[in-house]
Design an enzyme around this catalytic site. Structure first.
Site, PDB file in Angstrom:
ATOM      1  N   HIS A  17       8.990 -68.531  40.433  1.00 57.51           N
ATOM      2  CA  HIS A  17       8.050 -67.966  41.407  1.00 57.51           C
ATOM      3  C   HIS A  17       6.635 -67.798  40.834  1.00 57.51           C
ATOM      4  CE1 HIS A  17      11.579 -66.648  43.852  1.00 57.51           C
ATOM      5  NE2 HIS A  17      12.116 -66.340  42.686  1.00 57.51           N
TER       6      HIS A  17
HETATM    7  O1  RIB Z   1      10.486 -62.245  43.586  1.00 59.88           O
HETATM    8  C1  RIB Z   1      10.018 -62.926  42.444  1.00 59.88           C
HETATM    9  C2  RIB Z   1       9.259 -61.993  41.561  1.00 59.88           C
HETATM   10  O2  RIB Z   1      10.132 -60.982  41.105  1.00 59.88           O
HETATM   11  C3  RIB Z   1       8.714 -62.673  40.303  1.00 59.88           C
HETATM   12  O3  RIB Z   1       7.508 -62.066  39.921  1.00 59.88           O
HETATM   13  C4  RIB Z   1       9.795 -62.468  39.273  1.00 59.88           C
HETATM   14  O4  RIB Z   1       9.227 -62.201  37.973  1.00 59.88           O
HETATM   15  C5  RIB Z   1      10.565 -61.277  39.787  1.00 59.88           C
HETATM   16  O5  RIB Z   1      10.290 -60.166  39.039  1.00 59.88           O
END
Ligand code: RIB
Ligand code: CA
Length: 317
Positions: free
Chosen positions: A242
């Site tokens: 992500h």
């Molecule tokens: O939903 C994805 C996010 O939450 C990203 O920043 C990942 O590091 C998790 O912590």
């Protein structure tokens, strides 16, 4: 020809955070000036130590790291994400300690000072809970106005949640902070699950940068737990990095297709807490609307990430 864009990353490393930091360091379009850490995936002390060590892995312990909020603004985060990122946040990988010490300034002070001193507009990428950004807006609004682009990893317009049925993790971890940030007039891009979930880094891509040098092999080792979790939890053949996609948008503006939307956050204490309610009925003209990422060329984004990590691994040796 302008020089590299000044960049700050606010982060809770975190496996995909680590990849995002390495991606920024591999990208000549940006100049990583500061890393600020926040609670989230694991406790603040650990996210801070992890940030120091990831920078050192890439030979960049010169980049200052300033620690920020250790908890959400109003209600404590119900649980951390050690089951996804490992108890220490980097997939069980123990990186060598950095020779650098944590910057003595609180994160919001370091960030405000950098913003006020910078002649060029600064891009801020927030890839953990947005607690530090909310505190910056409340404490140093004159500095926040100097943000050129705020790229947020978080939320979801139409893909539901990843930590509850309704909520994405970064927003869920601090919904009140998220509402504060999404209500600002700072030029903001929201990189949510709608574009991150389809963007999957598979084992073949991981192998490419793993083979490019020791730093690449270490990055691949950090990803292994994430890969195992993705296979068992979602049955996917790869990992959703992500934060790396959010950094790609920060590095190359326009990577993602965006539409200006009004967004509100469910800050109630019910089943919808942390949901981002994106008004997709219309293109918004509101000054507090945000550019919501709705389309992505996932193959191109993965290739960009892998290619950059390969080049970093070769350069670091
Ligand atoms: O939903 C994805 C996010 O939450 C990203 O920043 C990942 O590091 C998790 O912590
Ligand atoms: Ca993160």
């Amino acid at each position: 020809m302008t020089g590299p864009v000044p960049l700050v990353i606010d982060t809770d490393p975190g496996i995909d955070d680590a990849l995002a930091i390495l991606l920024a360091l591999a990208s000549p379009e940006v100049d990583l000036r500061l890393v600020t850490t926040v609670h989230g995936n694991v406790e603040l002390a650990q996210t801070t130590e992890n940030a120091l060590r990831v920078l050192h892995l890439a030979g960049r312990s010169d980049v200052p790291v300033a620690a920020g909020a250790r908890d959400s603004l109003v209600y404590r985060q119900p649980e951390r994400a050690g089951h996804v990122h490992g108890a220490a946040g980097l997939g069980g990988v123990q990186l060598p300690p950095s020779p650098a010490a944590v910057d003595p300034r609180p994160a919001v002070v370091a960030l405000a000072e950098l913003l006020l001193a910078s002649a060029a507009p600064v891009t801020v990428a927030a890839i953990g809970p947005w607690t530090n950004i909310a505190l910056l807006l409340a404490t140093y609004p004159e500095a926040a106005e100097r943000i050129g682009r705020l790229v947020l990893m978080g939320g979801s317009a139409a893909r539901g949640g990843n930590v509850t049925a309704a909520a994405e993790f970064n927003v869920w971890a601090d919904p009140e902070a998220a509402q504060k940030v999404l209500g600002s007039a700072v030029p903001t891009v929201l990189v949510g699950l709608d574009v991150t979930l389809p963007t999957v880094l598979d084992a073949a891509g991981i192998e490419r940068f793993a083979a490019a040098g020791p730093a690449g092999a270490t990055a691949a080792a950090i990803l292994q737990q994430y890969l195992d979790h993705a296979r068992t939890a979602y049955g996917t053949p790869g990992v959703v990095v992500h934060d790396a996609l959010a950094l790609t948008e920060a590095i190359v503006p326009g990577t993602l297709g965006t539409v200006r939307r009004d967004v509100v956050v469910d800050t109630t204490l019910g089943a919808g807490r942390g949901q981002t309610l994106v008004d997709r009925r219309t293109v918004s003209r509101s000054p507090t609307a945000v550019d919501v990422a709705e389309t992505v060329d996932s193959a191109a984004a993965v290739e960009f990430l892998v290619g950059r990590l390969e080049s970093l691994a070769r350069a670091v040796g």
